[in-house]
Design a protein around this motif. Structure first.
Motif, PDB file in Angstrom:
ATOM      1  N   TRP A  55      -4.899  15.061  -8.405  1.00  0.00           N
ATOM      2  CA  TRP A  55      -5.341  13.808  -9.100  1.00  0.00           C
ATOM      3  C   TRP A  55      -4.727  12.589  -8.313  1.00  0.00           C
TER       4      TRP A  55
ATOM      5  N   PHE B 297      -5.927   9.036  -8.996  1.00  0.00           N
ATOM      6  CA  PHE B 297      -5.924   8.464  -9.645  1.00  0.00           C
ATOM      7  C   PHE B 297      -6.530   6.799  -9.756  1.00  0.00           C
TER       8      PHE B 297
ATOM      9  N   TYR C  55      -0.490   6.969 -14.955  1.00  0.00           N
ATOM     10  CA  TYR C  55      -0.287   7.758 -14.104  1.00  0.00           C
ATOM     11  C   TYR C  55       0.178   9.315 -14.778  1.00  0.00           C
TER      12      TYR C  55
END
Length: 266
Positions: free
Chosen positions: A58, A62, A27
């Motif tokens: 993102w 992710f 992350y």
């Protein structure tokens, strides 16, 4: 493939790139990914990621890549156990658990994310959205892990700070020979690139990919990237075929010679 002290998988590149590794995503990679995908030297060469690319994008992406990496590692562990037990049960995996390219400082051991490389089953629809390509894609998706007729596809990008060093050709070479062949039984791997991105074609060629052809003006670039509505890019296609064993494999999906819709080859 080896494992670090946290039991996380690593593929380490060979000399002269021993400081480069491929690992699962983290992350904390978000800041570096956002930076790369906000650079026109990167995003103008990519079809997929949206632009602008920020924390929201993102945070949405992710969990997808984290799950893919996690599932691939579970597959790998099961396949490894099966092999050690005599080869009964699972033998091949459906994907690679490593996608994050990192530059490791030889003194501090600090790991800097410098790129991403992904392995998927080929998206035939990028060549042309028609019934035949839809059928080919459905057939390809339905094949069991390890089937030599699967057509895989590689996609990648690298931070401009690391361009021109031979890192991406070495990364592809390591991923193919250290993982895709021994654990995915890969025989055919496709690659595509925008024709204005000659660097990507050279990266493929350095790994034995063969140019198949180009489709002119087949991909409409987002207005958010170009500032112009309707601007199109030509797409080139490459293919790697495993040898010498591949000479005995007749791939019913990929063996068909690539011919663009207008019948022209570059």
């Amino acid at each position: 493939m080896e494992f670090d002290s946290n039991d996380s998988p690593i593929i380490r590149l060979s000399a002269p790139h021993t400081n480069i590794t491929i690992t699962p995503p983290r992350y904390s990679d978000g800041e570096a990914v956002i930076s790369m995908l906000s650079d026109p030297r990167v995003y103008m060469k990519l079809a997929g990621p949206p632009y602008p690319y920020a924390r929201k994008e993102w945070d949405e992406w992710f969990p997808i890549i984290e799950k893919g990496s996690h599932d691939a590692l579970l597959d790998w562990r099961e396949a490894e156990k099966s092999r050690k037990d005599g080869g009964y049960g699972k033998r091949w995996v459906k994907g690679a658990p490593v996608i994050a390219i990192r530059d490791v400082d030889p003194v501090t051991r600090e790991q800097k994310l410098i790129g991403i490389i992904g392995v998927t089953r080929m998206d035939f629809m990028i060549k042309a959205a028609n019934d035949e390509n839809k059928r080919r894609q459905e057939v390809n998706e339905a094949l069991d892990a390890g089937d030599p007729e699967i057509v895989w596809e590689l996609g990648f990008y690298l931070a401009p700070s690391h361009h021109g060093r031979g890192i991406m050709p070495a990364t592809i070479r390591a991923l193919i020979h250290d993982f895709m062949i021994p654990y995915m039984n890969a025989y055919v791997i496709a690659g595509s690139y925008f024709q204005h991105n000659a660097g990507s074609r050279k990266v493929f060629e350095k790994n034995g990919f063969v140019f198949e052809g180009v489709i002119p003006d087949c991909f409409e670039l987002p207005e958010s990237k170009t500032g112009v509505k309707g601007k199109k890019a030509s797409v080139g296609f490459m293919r790697w075929t495993r040898s010498p064993q591949s000479s005995n494999v007749r791939n019913r999906i990929a063996i068909v010679r690539f011919v663009p819709p207008n019948g022209l080859l570059d």
